[in-house]
Design a protein around this motif. Structure first.
Motif, short mmCIF file in Angstrom:
data_model
loop_
_atom_site.label_atom_id
_atom_site.label_comp_id
_atom_site.label_asym_id
_atom_site.label_seq_id
_atom_site.Cartn_x
_atom_site.Cartn_y
_atom_site.Cartn_z
N MET A 269 4.17 -4.73 -20.69
CA MET A 269 4.73 -4.53 -22.02
C MET A 269 5.58 -5.74 -22.43
O MET A 269 5.45 -6.25 -23.54
N ASN A 270 6.43 -6.19 -21.54
CA ASN A 270 7.28 -7.33 -21.86
C ASN A 270 6.44 -8.59 -22.09
O ASN A 270 6.71 -9.36 -23.02
N ALA B 242 4.75 -8.24 -25.51
CA ALA B 242 5.76 -8.36 -26.57
C ALA B 242 6.05 -9.83 -26.86
O ALA B 242 6.10 -10.25 -28.02
N LYS B 243 6.21 -10.62 -25.81
CA LYS B 243 6.50 -12.04 -26.01
C LYS B 243 5.34 -12.78 -26.67
O LYS B 243 5.54 -13.60 -27.58
N THR C 1 5.07 -11.67 -30.38
CA THR C 1 6.17 -12.23 -31.18
C THR C 1 5.87 -13.68 -31.52
O THR C 1 6.04 -14.11 -32.67
N LEU D 284 4.96 -6.09 -32.82
CA LEU D 284 4.80 -4.94 -31.93
C LEU D 284 5.80 -3.87 -32.38
O LEU D 284 7.01 -4.05 -32.27
N LYS D 285 5.27 -2.76 -32.92
CA LYS D 285 6.12 -1.74 -33.53
C LYS D 285 6.39 -0.56 -32.62
O LYS D 285 7.32 0.19 -32.83
N GLU D 286 5.53 -0.35 -31.64
CA GLU D 286 5.68 0.85 -30.81
C GLU D 286 4.96 0.64 -29.49
O GLU D 286 3.95 -0.08 -29.43
N ALA D 287 5.45 1.26 -28.43
CA ALA D 287 4.73 1.27 -27.16
C ALA D 287 4.81 2.68 -26.60
O ALA D 287 5.78 3.40 -26.84
N ARG D 288 3.75 3.07 -25.92
CA ARG D 288 3.76 4.39 -25.26
C ARG D 288 3.23 4.24 -23.84
O ARG D 288 2.42 3.36 -23.56
N VAL D 289 3.70 5.12 -22.97
CA VAL D 289 3.18 5.21 -21.61
C VAL D 289 2.67 6.63 -21.41
O VAL D 289 3.42 7.59 -21.69
N SER E 29 16.59 -9.23 -39.19
CA SER E 29 16.94 -8.22 -38.19
C SER E 29 18.07 -8.81 -37.35
O SER E 29 17.90 -9.84 -36.70
N ILE E 30 19.23 -8.17 -37.40
CA ILE E 30 20.40 -8.69 -36.69
C ILE E 30 20.80 -7.69 -35.62
O ILE E 30 21.19 -6.57 -35.92
N GLY E 31 20.67 -8.11 -34.37
CA GLY E 31 20.95 -7.21 -33.25
C GLY E 31 22.20 -7.63 -32.50
O GLY E 31 22.52 -8.82 -32.42
N ARG F 245 17.07 -12.49 -36.24
CA ARG F 245 15.62 -12.73 -36.28
C ARG F 245 15.12 -12.64 -37.71
O ARG F 245 15.55 -11.77 -38.47
N LEU G 100 10.91 -4.46 -28.00
CA LEU G 100 9.60 -4.71 -28.63
C LEU G 100 9.40 -6.18 -28.99
O LEU G 100 8.26 -6.61 -29.19
N ALA H 88 6.33 8.26 -22.14
CA ALA H 88 7.47 7.46 -22.59
C ALA H 88 7.05 6.72 -23.85
O ALA H 88 5.88 6.38 -24.02
N VAL I 79 8.50 3.63 -26.80
CA VAL I 79 9.48 2.64 -27.23
C VAL I 79 9.32 2.49 -28.74
O VAL I 79 8.20 2.27 -29.22
N ASP J 263 23.46 -1.82 -36.19
CA ASP J 263 22.11 -1.50 -35.72
C ASP J 263 22.10 -0.30 -34.78
O ASP J 263 21.05 0.07 -34.24
#
Lengths: 240, 240
Positions: free
Chosen positions: A25-26, A29-30, A33, A39-44, A201-203, A220, B16, B42, B44, B77
């Motif tokens: 996943m990581n 995602a990279k 990006t 990438l808006k969502e991930a599921r397991v 997007s400010i985190g 971002r 993400l 799970a 995300v 956020d």
């Protein structure tokens, strides 16, 4: 034009039992990006056909691209190809081009292409193969769903191949500023900067290590000038 | 009686975008497996209220317990409390007991409980607080949803507190056998063992390192005698 959107589906009991720590996943995602694909969502989900079908159908309908990892090997718990076939309502069978790839691979190593290994040539009708330069057994793309292996080296090679063929968006620009103050001291001025830059997007990510604590602010956005403007305001408020 | 089921919801743009590698999912998976609570899914999602509400409602309806991580800090956020309130249709406001915890914490360090920090005392109506022995700001439980911090040290402390109060199931027993053969050589006999033990989950995980390759077989189940029986059959077919 907004960037293309994507979702990931990680398939495997071993992730949900905690035995294996997912790294795919990581990685995805990279890569996304950098390619300007959001990438808006991930599921397991576990190795369970009903769960896989439901997740594939939901994600395929909601996003431009879906990327799956896991469940395409030769053993009884590898059920992803059948689940994808069921999700799209198409049949799944051994395909000649996939069989030829495997036959050539096993001939080179003097190994028999037995019935179990031949499972890896089972591809849903209408899919395009994804090249596997690591261990030959292919992934496949059906509709907007890209089905890839769970083994990280194979997953990463398949991702490189698939993403290189997709339309890219504007890559997300990102700048980080470290402030040696707690989040509670940064929050109020930061929310004003965020209000003035609704396109960004400010985190805010607190850290604490060896008794030193502070807050990393990540800004971002698509437009370099806007990211720089917000970053300049932040730096003026919290100089180094 | 079947084990209780659970799902996890990881909330955060930073996961993400690939900036941060989530470690909370793997931690929760291990804790729940040991407690006999089956983590079935799970997800995300990003710091987006619509996405959080939809995921919380879907997972809360489908599983016995939901565990969320992320988005309960003091900055703009951090929107998880409001999203949970919206998901359950209840109001969210500063609560006296949560405010008292924060006031005492900041008094000790001579820090002002400003408006931003007070955001961390905003709790949906009807929720029970989750203790935070690391940094005081509490999590909360509303219905079957346990809302916890994203910072791993805080998340892990909150998980310990929450899971100790839940009814546990039969812990999943797990045995692993390493076979120095490819998956394709193991698959056929393994599928026979799996057919004879439909109550067990038998997973096959290929590995390759420094030119040595093989397959780890993991047999999981609730009954020790069944796991041992399947493992004995496997060892007889593939001795060390």
């Amino acid at each position: 034009m907004p960037n293309p959107t994507a979702a990931m589906l990680v398939i495997g009991d071993e992730i949900l039992s905690g035995r294996t720590r997912d790294s795919n996943m990581n990685h995805l995602a990279k890569v996304l990006t950098a390619a300007g694909i959001d990438l808006k969502e991930a599921r397991v989900v576990s190795d369970d056909q009903t769960a896989i079908v439901a997740a594939v159908q939901a994600l395929s309908a909601a996003y431009d691209h879906v990327f799956t990892s896991g469940g395409i090997g030769p053993t009884h718990d590898d059920i992803t190809a059948d689940a994808i076939g069921a999700a799209f309502g198409v049949s799944v069978g051994v395909r000649d081009d996939a069989r030829a790839l495997l036959q050539a691979h096993y001939d080179r190593s003097g190994t028999t292409l037995n019935e179990a290994r031949l499972r890896m040539a089972r591809i849903p009708e209408g899919a395009a193969l994804i090249d596997n330069p690591v261990s030959t057994a292919p992934g496949f793309t059906l509709g907007n769903v890209n089905v890839m292996a769970g083994v990280p080296a194979v997953f990463e090679a398949m991702v490189a191949s698939v993403v290189s063929k997709l339309a890219h968006g504007a890559p997300l620009l990102s700048e980080t500023w470290s402030i040696m103050r707690g989040e509670g001291d940064v929050a109020e001025p930061l929310s004003r900067i965020a209000r003035d830059h609704p396109d960004l997007s400010i985190g805010s990510y607190p850290f604490q290590k060896d008794g030193i604590y502070g807050t990393n602010i990540v800004i971002r956005g698509m437009e370099a000038a806007r990211v720089s403007d917000a970053m300049a305001q932040l730096r003026a408020l919290f100089p180094a």
